[in-house]
Design an enzyme around this catalytic site. Structure first.
Site, PDB file in Angstrom:
ATOM      1  N   CYS A 130      15.554 -19.255 -47.400  1.00  0.00           N
ATOM      2  CA  CYS A 130      15.572 -18.270 -46.308  1.00  0.00           C
ATOM      3  C   CYS A 130      16.956 -18.213 -45.668  1.00  0.00           C
ATOM      4  O   CYS A 130      17.303 -19.049 -44.826  1.00  0.00           O
ATOM      5  CB  CYS A 130      14.512 -18.648 -45.273  1.00  0.00           C
ATOM      6  SG  CYS A 130      14.501 -17.562 -43.851  1.00  0.00           S
ATOM      7  N   CYS A 133      17.004 -17.776 -41.862  1.00  0.00           N
ATOM      8  CA  CYS A 133      16.636 -18.983 -41.103  1.00  0.00           C
ATOM      9  C   CYS A 133      17.789 -19.996 -41.104  1.00  0.00           C
ATOM     10  O   CYS A 133      18.083 -20.613 -40.079  1.00  0.00           O
ATOM     11  CB  CYS A 133      15.423 -19.684 -41.706  1.00  0.00           C
ATOM     12  SG  CYS A 133      14.098 -18.618 -42.248  1.00  0.00           S
ATOM     13  N   ASP A 134      18.416 -20.200 -42.249  1.00  0.00           N
ATOM     14  CA  ASP A 134      19.314 -21.352 -42.420  1.00  0.00           C
ATOM     15  C   ASP A 134      20.784 -21.002 -42.632  1.00  0.00           C
ATOM     16  O   ASP A 134      21.632 -21.909 -42.636  1.00  0.00           O
ATOM     17  CB  ASP A 134      18.843 -22.189 -43.627  1.00  0.00           C
ATOM     18  CG  ASP A 134      17.424 -22.706 -43.441  1.00  0.00           C
ATOM     19  OD1 ASP A 134      17.046 -22.955 -42.281  1.00  0.00           O
ATOM     20  OD2 ASP A 134      16.702 -22.844 -44.437  1.00  0.00           O
TER      21      ASP A 134
END
Ligand code: FAD
Ligand code: NAP
Length: 310
Positions: A130, A133-134
């Protein structure tokens, strides 16, 4: 007893909840995470009509507001199985059993794993699925993105805003991604390509990823490519386990329906990415949600007709 239980609050399930509740049906929407599904893992969406570009989590919230506006109830739950009792259905979560006159399965997909050594042990320590997200953890770092589809190439482009270099490692010498996305990647100075190559192992120290063992599938040669992280986008697998025993999936687990989103079991419908189909997009998920929301209404109307002689 709900008129309809929708399993999964991605774009498909949220649209079905909107349509069914707006038809005055009692609707329960069960979700195991945050509403939005895969959209929550998407940075910029630029092919959803009405928006030039919108962030995935923002579109998720907008759809959720719409889904619950006409009274659909949302509950947290991980659905384990759906049981068909002909005139009603049971939806079993880890701690509850819900009853509905009909069910719409909108459980979507999950990213496929590469299945190489180091993938599990470095998950969250350099291995990610992701970018939204990261990605921000990898400022000025070198990243590998694995895969050649829309997800890999689009998310590689997104990651260039953080990383110093993003290398796309693809098992063939041509990308699968849409042409417009490919062109953007080829024009991006921070993106490089390693063709005809697969990851055999992810390596690191006790803390973080330091590199990956890469094999050229044409020459058979292997080498270690230094990197600080890997983002893996090698396709999708259906999340159809809760309905597997019903016999409505194909061998690979994709759910089979007709063009009105009906499975072979009356009163059980399926929509979105978990269906066997060719185009897995937010627009198609939303379209199918609308069809199923309307079909459920038709189905319940037909159930009300008492056969002569009874
Ligand atoms: P999902 O979005 O997968 O939602 C399914 C929901 O069901 C999830 O919230 C899940 O938690 C829930 N669920 C699953 N199993 C259970 C269970 N047992 N119990 C309870 N809840 C359950 N499409 C575009 O149109 N444009 C894009 O730019 C785009 N970018 C993308 C980028 C990435 C990285 C990815 C991975 C996909 C992208 N897509 C894009 C595809 C798009 O996100 C999907 O086609 C769409 O989200 C499918 O919607 P869905 O509702 O069918 O399934
Ligand atoms: P995908 O289209 O199935 O692509 C998966 C990629 O991973 C392919 O390039 C495939 O190689 C490669 N691959 C598969 N298994 C592999 C393995 N074991 N090792 C190495 N490489 C492997 O999956 P996706 O990109 O996640 O897209 C999924 C769906 O979401 C698609 O329908 C897509 O259109 C949609 N989506 C749309 C958008 C958008 O519209 N902007 C963005 C993201 C996703 P091959 O090419 O050789 O098969």
């Amino acid at each position: 007893m709900y008129d309809v239980i929708v399993i999964g609050a991605g774009p498909a399930g949220m649209t079905a909840a909107l349509y069914a509740s707006r038809s005055n049906l009692s609707v329960l929407l069960i979700e195991r995470g945050a509403p939005g599904g895969q959209m929550n893992n998407t940075a910029e969406i630029e092919n959803y009509p009405g928006f030039d570009t919108i962030m995935g989590p923002e579109l998720s919230m907008k759809m959720y507001e719409g889904a619950t506006r006409f009274g659909a109830k949302n509950e947290y739950g991980i659905v384990q199985k759906v049981v068909d009792h002909d005139t009603y259905k049971e939806v079993v979560t880890e701690d509850k059993i819900y009853q509905g006159k009909s069910v719409i399965v909108a459980t979507g997909c999950v990213h496929r794993k590469l299945g190489v050594p180091g993938e599990e042990s470095f998950a969250g320590r350099g291995v990610s699925y992701c970018a939204v997200c990261d990605g921000a953890f990898f400022r000025n770092k070198k990243l590998l993105v694995i895969g050649g589809g829309d997800s890999a190439v689009e998310e590689a482009i997104y990651l260039t805003q953080f990383a110093s270099e993003v290398m796309i490692v693809h098992r063939r010498d041509a990308l699968r991604a849409q042409k417009v996305i490919q062109d953007r990647a080829f024009a991006n100075d921070k993106i490089t390509f390693m063709w005809d190559s697969v990851v055999e192992e992810i390596q690191g120290n006790e803390m973080v990823v330091t590199g990956a063992k890469i094999k050229n599938v044409k020459t058979g040669e292997t080498h270690i490519e230094d990197c600080n992280g890997l983002f893996i986008y090698v396709g999708l697998e259906p999340l159809s386990e809760p309905v597997k025993a019903l016999g409505i999936t194909n061998e690979a687990g994709w759910i089979l329906t007709d063009d009105q989103m009906r499975t072979t079991i009356p009163g059980i419908f399926a929509i979105g990415d978990g269906r066997e189909k060719t185009l897995r997009q937010i627009t198609t998920a939303v379209g199918e949600g609308g069809i199923a929301g309307q079909q459920v209404f038709q189905y319940l109307e037909e159930q009300k007709v008492v056969p002569q002689g009874e």
